[in-house]
Structure formats: structure tokens, C-alpha cells
Design a protein around this motif. Structure first.
Motif, PDB file in Angstrom:
ATOM      1  N   LYS A 169      -4.195 -71.408  18.551  1.00  0.00           N
ATOM      2  CA  LYS A 169      -5.541 -70.125  18.688  1.00  0.00           C
ATOM      3  C   LYS A 169      -5.613 -69.976  20.294  1.00  0.00           C
ATOM      4  N   SER A 170      -6.148 -68.021  20.643  1.00  0.00           N
ATOM      5  CA  SER A 170      -5.944 -68.004  21.814  1.00  0.00           C
ATOM      6  C   SER A 170      -7.649 -69.165  22.134  1.00  0.00           C
ATOM      7  N   THR A 171      -7.780 -68.472  23.358  1.00  0.00           N
ATOM      8  CA  THR A 171      -9.080 -68.710  24.468  1.00  0.00           C
ATOM      9  C   THR A 171     -10.307 -67.989  23.809  1.00  0.00           C
ATOM     10  N   GLU A 172     -10.184 -66.668  23.055  1.00  0.00           N
ATOM     11  CA  GLU A 172     -10.790 -66.296  22.125  1.00  0.00           C
ATOM     12  C   GLU A 172     -10.927 -66.289  20.823  1.00  0.00           C
ATOM     13  N   GLU A 173     -10.339 -67.445  20.081  1.00  0.00           N
ATOM     14  CA  GLU A 173     -10.292 -67.836  19.148  1.00  0.00           C
ATOM     15  C   GLU A 173      -9.068 -67.129  18.159  1.00  0.00           C
ATOM     16  N   ARG A 174      -8.260 -66.117  18.525  1.00  0.00           N
ATOM     17  CA  ARG A 174      -7.759 -65.283  18.111  1.00  0.00           C
ATOM     18  C   ARG A 174      -5.972 -66.210  17.517  1.00  0.00           C
ATOM     19  N   LEU A 175      -5.927 -66.199  16.268  1.00  0.00           N
ATOM     20  CA  LEU A 175      -4.519 -67.016  16.246  1.00  0.00           C
ATOM     21  C   LEU A 175      -3.535 -66.485  16.276  1.00  0.00           C
ATOM     22  N   ILE A 176      -2.782 -67.183  16.994  1.00  0.00           N
ATOM     23  CA  ILE A 176      -1.005 -67.250  16.826  1.00  0.00           C
ATOM     24  C   ILE A 176      -0.260 -67.730  16.052  1.00  0.00           C
ATOM     25  N   PHE A 177       0.736 -67.906  16.034  1.00  0.00           N
ATOM     26  CA  PHE A 177       1.814 -67.914  14.881  1.00  0.00           C
ATOM     27  C   PHE A 177       2.940 -67.893  15.580  1.00  0.00           C
ATOM     28  N   ARG A 178       3.495 -68.763  14.765  1.00  0.00           N
ATOM     29  CA  ARG A 178       5.044 -68.868  14.587  1.00  0.00           C
ATOM     30  C   ARG A 178       6.216 -68.402  13.904  1.00  0.00           C
ATOM     31  N   LEU A 179       6.693 -67.749  13.786  1.00  0.00           N
ATOM     32  CA  LEU A 179       8.040 -67.338  12.685  1.00  0.00           C
ATOM     33  C   LEU A 179       9.372 -68.151  12.728  1.00  0.00           C
ATOM     34  N   GLN A 180       9.832 -68.358  11.336  1.00  0.00           N
ATOM     35  CA  GLN A 180      11.164 -69.058  11.494  1.00  0.00           C
ATOM     36  C   GLN A 180      11.747 -68.616  10.231  1.00  0.00           C
ATOM     37  N   TYR A 181      13.556 -68.118  11.213  1.00  0.00           N
ATOM     38  CA  TYR A 181      14.503 -67.733  10.100  1.00  0.00           C
ATOM     39  C   TYR A 181      15.610 -68.552  10.311  1.00  0.00           C
ATOM     40  N   GLY A 182      15.745 -68.285   8.820  1.00  0.00           N
ATOM     41  CA  GLY A 182      17.538 -69.221   9.351  1.00  0.00           C
ATOM     42  C   GLY A 182      17.323 -71.362   8.777  1.00  0.00           C
ATOM     43  N   HIS A 183      18.390 -71.600   8.520  1.00  0.00           N
ATOM     44  CA  HIS A 183      18.667 -73.549   8.977  1.00  0.00           C
ATOM     45  C   HIS A 183      18.954 -73.579   9.689  1.00  0.00           C
ATOM     46  N   GLY A 184      19.877 -72.998  10.902  1.00  0.00           N
ATOM     47  CA  GLY A 184      21.116 -73.022  11.546  1.00  0.00           C
ATOM     48  C   GLY A 184      20.723 -74.264  12.524  1.00  0.00           C
ATOM     49  N   PRO A 185      22.065 -74.674  13.012  1.00  0.00           N
ATOM     50  CA  PRO A 185      21.663 -75.883  13.841  1.00  0.00           C
ATOM     51  C   PRO A 185      21.663 -75.146  15.302  1.00  0.00           C
ATOM     52  N   ILE A 186      21.749 -74.182  15.583  1.00  0.00           N
ATOM     53  CA  ILE A 186      21.191 -73.933  16.854  1.00  0.00           C
ATOM     54  C   ILE A 186      20.215 -72.875  16.624  1.00  0.00           C
ATOM     55  N   LYS A 187      19.148 -73.448  17.885  1.00  0.00           N
ATOM     56  CA  LYS A 187      18.073 -72.816  18.375  1.00  0.00           C
ATOM     57  C   LYS A 187      18.359 -72.229  18.916  1.00  0.00           C
ATOM     58  N   ILE A 188      17.276 -71.201  18.558  1.00  0.00           N
ATOM     59  CA  ILE A 188      16.523 -70.053  19.640  1.00  0.00           C
ATOM     60  C   ILE A 188      15.262 -69.650  19.138  1.00  0.00           C
ATOM     61  N   LEU A 189      14.315 -69.529  20.273  1.00  0.00           N
ATOM     62  CA  LEU A 189      13.183 -69.531  20.623  1.00  0.00           C
ATOM     63  C   LEU A 189      12.898 -68.513  21.988  1.00  0.00           C
ATOM     64  N   LEU A 190      12.076 -67.553  21.375  1.00  0.00           N
ATOM     65  CA  LEU A 190      11.724 -65.630  21.298  1.00  0.00           C
ATOM     66  C   LEU A 190      10.322 -65.876  21.297  1.00  0.00           C
ATOM     67  N   TRP A 191       9.618 -65.072  22.225  1.00  0.00           N
ATOM     68  CA  TRP A 191       7.767 -65.324  22.554  1.00  0.00           C
ATOM     69  C   TRP A 191       7.752 -64.199  23.422  1.00  0.00           C
ATOM     70  N   SER A 192       6.418 -62.759  22.492  1.00  0.00           N
ATOM     71  CA  SER A 192       6.285 -61.616  23.590  1.00  0.00           C
ATOM     72  C   SER A 192       5.518 -61.612  23.380  1.00  0.00           C
ATOM     73  N   GLN A 193       4.661 -60.722  24.930  1.00  0.00           N
ATOM     74  CA  GLN A 193       3.620 -60.239  25.327  1.00  0.00           C
ATOM     75  C   GLN A 193       2.826 -61.658  25.671  1.00  0.00           C
ATOM     76  N   MET A 194       3.409 -62.405  26.418  1.00  0.00           N
ATOM     77  CA  MET A 194       2.604 -62.973  27.034  1.00  0.00           C
ATOM     78  C   MET A 194       1.696 -62.731  28.341  1.00  0.00           C
ATOM     79  N   HIS A 195       1.698 -61.335  28.315  1.00  0.00           N
ATOM     80  CA  HIS A 195       1.259 -59.883  29.671  1.00  0.00           C
ATOM     81  C   HIS A 195       1.139 -59.370  28.391  1.00  0.00           C
ATOM     82  N   GLY A 196      -0.762 -59.133  27.983  1.00  0.00           N
ATOM     83  CA  GLY A 196      -1.060 -58.307  26.867  1.00  0.00           C
ATOM     84  C   GLY A 196      -1.160 -56.926  27.078  1.00  0.00           C
TER      85      GLY A 196
END
Length: 467
Positions: free
Chosen positions: A50-77
Motif C-alpha cells: 500500500k502507498s503512504t495513504e493506503e492505496r493498494l499497489i498491485f503486481r500483474l504476472q503473465y507467462g511462465h518462461g525462464p526469462i524474467k522481465i519487470l516493468l513499472w510505471s508512474q513512479m512519478h504521479g
């Protein structure tokens, strides 16, 4: 399956998320979308904090392959473009029977995609860069003082991604060097040390960027640049590179007429699909680091308005100068308006304007305020045109409660005295003045917008507040 230009166009047209068509969406707007995505069975959607003001933050996962890729957006609001593109991608990966199933199956078998959309929901709520703690999260990788920054670092340590995509927006004033072309997408393989060394990790990130640039040139030719690669020891991109993830920064820039960044969003969608493809089949390795070096660095010489060769009379003499104006977006409640500011004065031959106007032979005319106090109901197109032709930039209305409300009249409206300065343009001042000759006024500069008074309909796409 190798995607070509027509495939990207078709995919985007099928899967653009229509619920997110304006930049100022909020955390509450994505919650039902995440619910729909999770119900499909193709994505795993988990709450990771959760954020400082208790808003939920989620992670989505697609696929099951051996190469792992992490993407994140809007760390600046206030940088929402990539978040929109991620939801387009979620829709795409949830699709079927559209000609893209082979692509999806290939990605899912070779790659595991992890997405964290809207990492700074509190900043998004305010449409501001920083978190609710007023900390720039992208300068918090080292200290992790913010709960959101600590959360991202924890995910990096948990997942140990092979590739990382840091998704941002850059300002509209970057241009391709030596041209008036805005940079639509800026790319970077962040440096992990001050020497800007290139090891295998950073080199692979550069090669992925070469592939991204290659496909983007089909959509926005000569509008892709590199972001500044100075090492930032407290930045997340630099640290992800140091932690061993091949890290790619994508900065969403500008395209003429694309105020809501819909075309820029499409470019993100295309860039990421291409990157997933080349990472999955390792075809990015065909590129050379020297190809990365051919991508030009951002320049920053654009303004919203550039007035060239304006004559100004001062102390009995005349000078000829250029004036640059920038339109600063200001938040008001859940809406916004633009405030036009004089950004620079002088010799600006090497700079450019989205609206670039040579006013040689014309002179600066100070703005005036209307003597009479009006009711806002009295304002109409004909009256405003008449006032502008008389050099009047501001009207005073009789409504104390109107202050702070938005309006779309191409003239300044005040509900109090003392708003308008009638002197010469000054750095940082609001851009309100006129341009013409002793006989007549040709242009009105109202809150940084240029109105051509020689045409009957000079009402721009205008939004301002009542002061």
C-alpha cells in the motif's frame, strides 16, 4: 511470430483501453480494470503493498518462461502515459483468435512478465511528481525512505529480474538536436557508475534499445532520442542496472497536437511488444553497442511559443529581441489550466517554438485592463474581440465567489484588483501583451496563447482560471 508494422497497428486498434483516454485518471479508475484483467485467468494479479495513504499497489504476472522481465510505471504521479500503454498490453495479452495467439504463446513460454502499474498512486491523485511524503521516489533507491520506493526495491530483490523497464514521461521541450522536431520517445540504458562503464548487463540493455528504436522509426521517424546518461547513484534505473537487471528507461515525450499523449502511448505499446519479442527469441543480440551510440541525445531548445524579432521601445530607444513563452500546466481540483510564462528574452535564434512566429516590423504593445466592471454573463465572443482589438487583455467581473473557477474565454478574467502588470515583459511574468503597429493590433498574447486578431475566429483551445 514476428510482428511487423501492420500487426502493431492492428493490435493497438483492437486493444487500446478506452476507459483511459485522458491523462488525469486516478487510482480508482484502474481498480475495476485490474479486476477484469485478473478474472480472465491469464494474469495473476496480486496486492504487493500500500502507498503512504493506503492505496493498494498491485503486481500483474503473465507467462511462465525462464526469462524474467519487470516493468513499472508512474513512479512519478504526473507521468501517466506508460500506465495507459500497460493496460493496452494487458488487454492484448488477454485477447485470442485475432491472429496474435502464436505471439502470445511464444512470449508466455519463454518469458515471465511482471508489471507494477501506478507505483505512486498518491502522487497520481494529486497529479504531482512526488509521493505523499513529497519525496521524489526515483531518487529514493538508495535510502528507500518512501514505502513505495522500499516496495519496488523489495520486488527487485524478490524477483531478481533479467530485464527491467523503467517507464516515465519527460517534458515537452526536448527536441532532436538542430531541429524543431519534438522528441516523442527517449530511451536510455542507465549508467551504473560515474565512468559510464559498459558491462554485459548494460550492453544488452543498449542492444534492446537499438531494436526498440528500429521499430519506432517506422511510426515516428527521426523523433527518438537518448536521455542523458549521467550516473545518478540514488536513481532506481541506475541501481537496477547495478543489481544485474538489464535496465531500459523509456521516457514518453511529445508529438505535435497530441496533448493527451495518445500517439505517444501507442509508441510505448509498440516499443514494449517489440522488446518482449526480441528478448524472448534473443534477437536483440544481433545489434551492436555502436548502433546505440548513433541515437542522438536529447536537446532542450523547444518552447510553446517563440516570437522572433519583436521591437520593444524602452527609455526612448528601440531594441529587437526574441521572446520565448512556456505554458505551465497548473492543477486545480481534478482539472487543470495553463499559465503562460515569459521563459526567455534575447537572442533565441538557436531555439524553436511549437508555435514559431516571426513578427519583424511589429512592436510590443502593453496590455490594458477594461475600465468597467462586468457580470460574467455579459462576456461573449463579439465583446471580447472588440476588447482585444483595443489592447485590453483583462476584464474585472463583479463576482467575488468566482475566483479560482475555470473559464474558456480568450481573455483574462479577474474578480479582484491588481492582477495585471502593464509594463514590459519580464522573465517569469505572465505573458499578456499585444503585438502590432501604431495603427492597429495584429496579435494578442493572452496568458501565453497567441491570438491572430486579423482573422474572425481567433479563439484557441483555451482554458484559464478566474483570478
Amino acid at each position: 511470430m514476428k510482428l511487423v508494422k501492420d500487426d502493431f497497428i492492428k493490435a493497438f486498434s483492437l486493444y487500446e483501453e478506452k476507459a483511459l483516454m485522458h491523462r488525469r485518471f486516478k487510482h480508482a479508475d484502474i481498480i475495476p480494470l485490474l479486476g477484469n484483467i485478473g478474472s480472465s485467468g491469464r494474469f495473476e494479479v496480486v496486492e504487493i503493498g500500500k502507498s503512504t495513504e493506503e492505496r493498494l499497489i498491485f503486481r500483474l504476472q503473465y507467462g511462465h518462461g525462464p526469462i524474467k522481465i519487470l516493468l513499472w510505471s508512474q513512479m512519478h504521479g504526473d507521468e501517466p502515459t506508460a500506465t495507459m500503454a500497460l493496460f493496452d498490453l494487458f488487454n492484448f495479452f488477454n485477447g485470442k483468435d485475432d491472429g496474435f495467439d502464436a505471439y502470445r504463446d511464444d512470449i508466455a513460454s519463454k518469458v515471465t512478465l511482471y508489471f507494477i502499474p501506478m507505483l505512486n498512486p498518491d502522487g497520481t491523485e494529486r497529479f504531482q511528481r512526488r509521493t505523499a511524503m513529497d519525496v521524489d521516489m526515483n531518487r529514493d533507491a538508495r535510502a528507500t525512505a518512501t514505502v513505495e520506493g522500499a516496495l519496488l526495491k523489495a520486488q527487485a530483490m524478490l524477483l531478481k529480474p533479467d530485464f527491467a523497464f523503467n517507464l516515465h514521461n519527460q517534458n515537452n521541450y526536448y527536441n532532436i538536436p538542430g531541429t524543431n522536431m519534438p522528441v516523442t520517445i527517449s530511451l536510455l540504458a542507465p549508467a551504473y557508475d560515474y565512468a559510464r562503464s559498459i558491462n554485459e548487463t548494460r550492453g544488452d540493455a543498449m542492444r534492446v534499445i537499438v531494436g526498440i528504436n528500429k521499430v519506432l522509426q517506422e511510426f515516428v521517424p527521426k523523433a527518438v532520442a537518448r536521455y542523458d546518461d549521467e550516473h545518478t547513484p540514488r536513481g532506481f534505473g541506475d541501481n537496477f542496472q547495478k543489481w544485474g537487471a538489464r535496465t531500459i528507461l523509456i521516457e514518453s515525450g511529445a508529438y505535435v497536437g497530441d496533448t493527451e499523449k495518445m500517439l505517444v502511448r501507442k509508441c510505448n505499446f509498440v516499443a514494449l511488444l517489440k522488446a518482449f519479442e526480441e528478448i524472448a527469441d534473443q534477437s536483440f543480440k544481433q545489434y551492436s553497442v555502436t548502433d546505440y551510440d548513433t541515437i542522438p541525445f536529447n536537446d532542450e531548445k523547444l518552447h510553446d511559443v517563440l516570437l522572433r524579432n519583436l521591437t520593444i521601445e524602452q527609455h526612448g530607444s528601440q531594441i529587437v529581441v526574441d521572446i520565448a513563452i512556456r505554458q505551465i500546466e497548473k492543477t486545480i481540483g481534478s482539472d487543470y489550466y495553463m499559465e503562460g510564462i515569459v521563459e526567455d528574452i534575447g537572442d533565441l535564434q538557436d531555439f524553436y517554438g511549437y508555435q514559431d512566429l516571426d513578427v519583424s516590423g511589429l512592436k510590443f504593445i502593453p496590455a490594458k485592463k477594461y475600465d468597467n466592471i462586468l457580470l460574467i454573463e455579459q462576456l461573449d465572443h463579439n465583446l471580447i474581440q472588440d476588447l482585444l482589438h483595443k489592447g485590453i487583455a483583462t476584464v474585472h467581473i463583479k463576482d467575488d465567489e468566482a475566483a479560482g473557477k475555470l473559464h474558456q474565454f480568450p481573455i483574462n478574467i479577474v474578480s479582484r484588483e491588481g492582477f495585471l502588470s502593464e509594463g514590459l515583459p519580464e522573465l517569469g511574468s505572465m505573458a499578456n501583451f499585444f503585438i502590432g503597429t501604431d495603427e492597429n493590433i495584429k496579435y494578442a498574447i493572452i496568458n501565453g496563447y497567441v491570438l491572430d486578431l486579423r482573422v474572425s475566429d481567433c479563439n484557441p483551445n483555451y482554458k484559464n482560471r478566474i483570478y
